[in-house]
Design a protein around this motif. Structure first.
Motif, short mmCIF file in Angstrom:
data_model
loop_
_atom_site.label_atom_id
_atom_site.label_comp_id
_atom_site.label_asym_id
_atom_site.label_seq_id
_atom_site.Cartn_x
_atom_site.Cartn_y
_atom_site.Cartn_z
N ASP A 119 0.84 -1.20 0.00
CA ASP A 119 0.00 0.00 0.00
C ASP A 119 0.88 1.26 0.00
OD1 ASP A 119 -1.77 2.05 0.44
OD2 ASP A 119 -2.59 1.25 2.31
N PRO A 120 0.80 2.07 -1.06
CA PRO A 120 1.65 3.27 -1.14
C PRO A 120 1.51 4.21 0.06
CG PRO A 120 0.53 2.88 -3.23
CD PRO A 120 -0.08 1.93 -2.24
N ALA A 121 0.35 4.18 0.71
CA ALA A 121 0.14 5.07 1.84
C ALA A 121 1.09 4.77 3.00
CB ALA A 121 -1.31 4.95 2.32
N ARG A 122 1.66 3.55 3.01
CA ARG A 122 2.59 3.20 4.09
C ARG A 122 3.98 3.77 3.87
NH1 ARG A 122 3.06 -2.79 5.50
NH2 ARG A 122 4.16 -1.78 7.21
N GLY A 123 4.28 4.17 2.66
CA GLY A 123 5.59 4.75 2.39
C GLY A 123 6.75 3.78 2.48
N VAL A 124 6.47 2.49 2.28
CA VAL A 124 7.51 1.47 2.36
C VAL A 124 8.26 1.37 1.03
CG1 VAL A 124 7.96 -1.01 2.65
CG2 VAL A 124 6.27 0.15 4.10
N ARG A 125 9.59 1.42 1.11
CA ARG A 125 10.40 1.22 -0.10
C ARG A 125 10.47 -0.27 -0.38
NH1 ARG A 125 15.96 0.45 -0.87
NH2 ARG A 125 16.47 1.16 1.24
N GLN A 126 10.14 -0.66 -1.60
CA GLN A 126 10.05 -2.06 -1.98
C GLN A 126 11.00 -2.31 -3.14
OE1 GLN A 126 6.02 -3.08 -2.97
NE2 GLN A 126 6.35 -5.28 -2.80
N ASP A 127 11.99 -3.20 -2.92
CA ASP A 127 13.01 -3.46 -3.94
C ASP A 127 13.09 -4.95 -4.25
OD1 ASP A 127 14.04 -0.82 -4.45
OD2 ASP A 127 15.00 -0.90 -2.48
N LEU A 128 13.56 -5.23 -5.45
CA LEU A 128 13.74 -6.61 -5.91
C LEU A 128 15.23 -6.87 -6.09
CD1 LEU A 128 12.62 -9.29 -7.09
CD2 LEU A 128 12.54 -8.15 -9.32
N GLN A 129 15.73 -7.92 -5.45
CA GLN A 129 17.13 -8.30 -5.59
C GLN A 129 17.29 -9.37 -6.67
OE1 GLN A 129 20.13 -7.51 -4.85
NE2 GLN A 129 21.05 -9.38 -5.67
N LEU A 130 18.00 -9.01 -7.73
CA LEU A 130 18.35 -9.96 -8.78
C LEU A 130 19.86 -10.11 -8.80
CD1 LEU A 130 15.95 -8.83 -11.66
CD2 LEU A 130 15.67 -10.76 -10.09
#
Length: 308
Positions: free
Chosen positions: A243-254
């Motif tokens: 949920d964008p409202a939480r302000g959590v940075r979300q990343d994918l490790q490849l």
């Protein structure tokens, strides 16, 4: 030489032992006599066609992580000599099975290989490259920005390959680590120096909130429930958007191959500062059964195929 190819896309039954031409070292390459090759979930995903960039048309050779001895070197191949013990990672995301590690020999670019200290046996070494580099690079991604020393970090899948390395590296980096362990594996995870062991059945929404999550399984929404607002989550595969409202940075490790980093990580294993586990070794010719073992789950450590 013998190799194991995926003759079609599908389950373990598509893996076939076959005779292949012996490889020759081109400039900048070395031929490695493969003594051990790790069986990863990524190999299973490749044979079923469930990989990024779409399925690889068969036939192809699975196999990322190899350990063995140099048998010949091509022109302009620096730092490698016949007889050297080496461990390396075939960048399968680039080679897509040409070559792969399920074979008795492979012509490997010198940049894929690092020296293997005598303190580390071939099977143990083969468990390191993909998993340890993924863990290290994922933690770098996790900590980019503001993640002060002592921050709380939850690692999911700490009993597994990537999660186990990530747990140890996070502890060594000075984070307060909460690690999720598989049933019956809590003691091993506790021995990695964590602050707290979380059971696999625990509701992660009641854990923390933590500053960051390394979602090695990944669990997706269940893991994201543990992170505080404006925290960070790094996962090893795509997961649903938070949920964008939480302000959590979300990343994918490849994964990306980093020879210098790989040498450092192998050195840590040799020095006893990083622990890894081999659940079982099996002959290369039993690769199909090895895939069945991986699919069945419940392993404590990696399945490693051996040759010679």
């Amino acid at each position: 030489m013998l190799g194991v190819i995926a003759a079609a896309l599908g389950g373990p039954e598509v893996l076939q032992v076959t005779e292949l031409p012996d490889p020759e070292a081109r400039p900048g390459q070395a031929v490695v006599r493969i003594r051990a090759v790790c069986v990863h979930p990524a190999d299973v995903a490749a044979t079923t066609g469930q990989i990024p960039r779409g399925p690889v048309p068969p036939p192809f050779l699975p196999g990322w992580d190899i350990a063995g001895e140099v048998t010949s070197v091509g022109p302009d191949t620096a730092d490698l000599r016949v007889g050297d013990r080496v461990v390396g990672m075939i960048p399968w995301y680039l080679t897509r099975g040409t070559p792969g590690g399920y074979a008795e020999f492979v012509a490997a670019d010198a940049g894929w290989l690092v020296p293997l200290p005598d303190e580390v046996d071939f099977a143990t070494a083969a468990t390191v490259p993909l998993n340890a580099q993924t863990a290290h690079q994922g933690l770098e991604l996790l900590s980019s920005g503001v993640l002060p020393d002592g921050s709380s970090v939850l690692v999911t899948g700490a009993s597994g390959g990537v999660g186990g390395f990530a747990t140890q590296l996070a502890v060594q980096a000075g984070y307060r680590v909460l690690a999720q362990a598989s049933a019956g594996d809590e003691e091993w995870v506790r021995g990695l120096g964590v602050q707290e062991v979380i059971t696999r059945s625990a509701d992660l929404g009641k854990v923390g909130p933590v500053a960051a999550v390394f979602d090695a399984v990944p669990l997706g929404e269940a893991a994201a429930a543990a992170v505080k607002n404006r925290g960070v989550v790094v996962a090893t595969r795509p997961t649903p958007a938070i949920d964008p409202a939480r302000g959590v940075r979300q990343d994918l490790q490849l994964i990306r191959l980093d020879r210098k980093l790989l040498a450092e990580l192998v050195g840590l294993v040799a020095a006893g500062r990083l622990r890894t586990r081999v659940a079982t070794t099996m002959p290369l010719t039993e690769a199909a059964d090895a895939h069945r073992r991986v699919l069945a789950g419940g392993l404590r450590g990696k399945v490693v195929l051996t040759s010679g």
